[in-house]
Design an enzyme around this catalytic site. Sequence first.
Site, PDB file in Angstrom:
ATOM      1  N   LEU A  17       0.805  -1.221   0.000  1.00  0.00           N
ATOM      2  CA  LEU A  17       0.000   0.000   0.000  1.00  0.00           C
ATOM      3  C   LEU A  17       0.836   1.268   0.000  1.00  0.00           C
ATOM      4  O   LEU A  17       0.283   2.372   0.087  1.00  0.00           O
ATOM      5  CB  LEU A  17      -0.901   0.013   1.245  1.00  0.00           C
ATOM      6  CG  LEU A  17      -1.630  -1.288   1.590  1.00  0.00           C
ATOM      7  CD1 LEU A  17      -2.489  -1.085   2.824  1.00  0.00           C
ATOM      8  CD2 LEU A  17      -2.458  -1.776   0.416  1.00  0.00           C
ATOM      9  N   GLU A  18       2.153   1.146  -0.101  1.00  0.00           N
ATOM     10  CA  GLU A  18       3.031   2.283   0.161  1.00  0.00           C
ATOM     11  C   GLU A  18       2.766   3.484  -0.737  1.00  0.00           C
ATOM     12  O   GLU A  18       2.934   4.632  -0.314  1.00  0.00           O
ATOM     13  CB  GLU A  18       4.495   1.845   0.048  1.00  0.00           C
ATOM     14  CG  GLU A  18       5.003   1.044   1.242  1.00  0.00           C
ATOM     15  CD  GLU A  18       4.713  -0.437   1.151  1.00  0.00           C
ATOM     16  OE1 GLU A  18       5.309  -1.209   1.913  1.00  0.00           O
ATOM     17  OE2 GLU A  18       3.875  -0.847   0.303  1.00  0.00           O
ATOM     18  N   VAL A  19       2.353   3.247  -2.006  1.00  0.00           N
ATOM     19  CA  VAL A  19       2.107   4.404  -2.879  1.00  0.00           C
ATOM     20  C   VAL A  19       0.930   5.239  -2.384  1.00  0.00           C
ATOM     21  O   VAL A  19       0.799   6.406  -2.743  1.00  0.00           O
ATOM     22  CB  VAL A  19       1.882   3.989  -4.349  1.00  0.00           C
ATOM     23  CG1 VAL A  19       3.146   3.392  -4.935  1.00  0.00           C
ATOM     24  CG2 VAL A  19       0.692   3.045  -4.500  1.00  0.00           C
ATOM     25  N   THR A  20       0.071   4.677  -1.557  1.00  0.00           N
ATOM     26  CA  THR A  20      -1.028   5.443  -0.973  1.00  0.00           C
ATOM     27  C   THR A  20      -0.586   6.212   0.270  1.00  0.00           C
ATOM     28  O   THR A  20      -1.364   6.982   0.823  1.00  0.00           O
ATOM     29  CB  THR A  20      -2.212   4.524  -0.607  1.00  0.00           C
ATOM     30  OG1 THR A  20      -1.870   3.718   0.532  1.00  0.00           O
ATOM     31  CG2 THR A  20      -2.588   3.628  -1.769  1.00  0.00           C
ATOM     32  N   LEU A  21       0.659   5.985   0.698  1.00  0.00           N
ATOM     33  CA  LEU A  21       1.197   6.649   1.891  1.00  0.00           C
ATOM     34  C   LEU A  21       2.333   7.611   1.544  1.00  0.00           C
ATOM     35  O   LEU A  21       3.069   8.042   2.423  1.00  0.00           O
ATOM     36  CB  LEU A  21       1.710   5.595   2.890  1.00  0.00           C
ATOM     37  CG  LEU A  21       0.657   4.616   3.413  1.00  0.00           C
ATOM     38  CD1 LEU A  21       1.322   3.500   4.197  1.00  0.00           C
ATOM     39  CD2 LEU A  21      -0.367   5.337   4.272  1.00  0.00           C
TER      40      LEU A  21
END
Length: 262
Positions: A135-139
């Site tokens: 999910l890192e691209v959403t963070l």
Amino acid sequence: MESVGTGLARIDRNDRRADVYLARPEKRNAMSVELMRDLTAAFDRVDADEDVWAVTLLGEGPVLSAGMDLEMMRDRVEPDSDIDRDVFPSLLETIERTRQPVVAGIKRAAPAGAFELTLPCDFRVLGRDAKYGLLEVTLGTFPHGGGTQRLPRLVGLSKAKEIILTGEFVEPEEAKRMGLVHELCADDAVDERAKAFADRLCENAPLGLGNGKQALNAALETPLEQGLEFERALGRELDDTEDYREGFDARLADREPQFSRE
């Protein structure tokens, strides 16, 4: 069970199988620096134990792990911290180098860093309702704990780009189809299925398991000719062992082999 370090990782020995637990259930096993260091120490310990033939990676409580401790990640002083340069990479490399095959049990949640934690394992058992994805691209970042390098080797570059750049959870059935996980089951059965698979591995010759894992891990990193020579060298190491003779004697006698790691 044996606690390791500050007690945020534990080892439970069951005959030839070692179950390594993330043991921070009150925080959904979110990975703090202390937990990651304890987990590294736990894998170092089972790697050195010749009586352990297979290992599971499990989470104490209802989930494998909620991922990185978000407060820790938000409050770290330097972006290029020891977490990125040392603690997390060291943990993943230790799991990857572990002599025995490692089976991850992924129940209910393993997002982001917890997803990356499962990638160095040799096998993954996934719960049908698990939230499993990068999910890192959403963070505001991207997975840089090994996800961009290990995931393409498991599922191919195009599928890895889809998983990483959409930041969406992977549907469990799709994870099975793409070969990311080898078994699906109900979430409340994940730990027991992972243990059962590890026990199945423990029926085989431990020296063959260890050398076979080494050869397989080298396959994608080594030119074919060099890889074949490495494979042959690892095979020759076992030619004069008691387990080699026992395996053939048992097959010729139509009985179950009794391996001894000798």
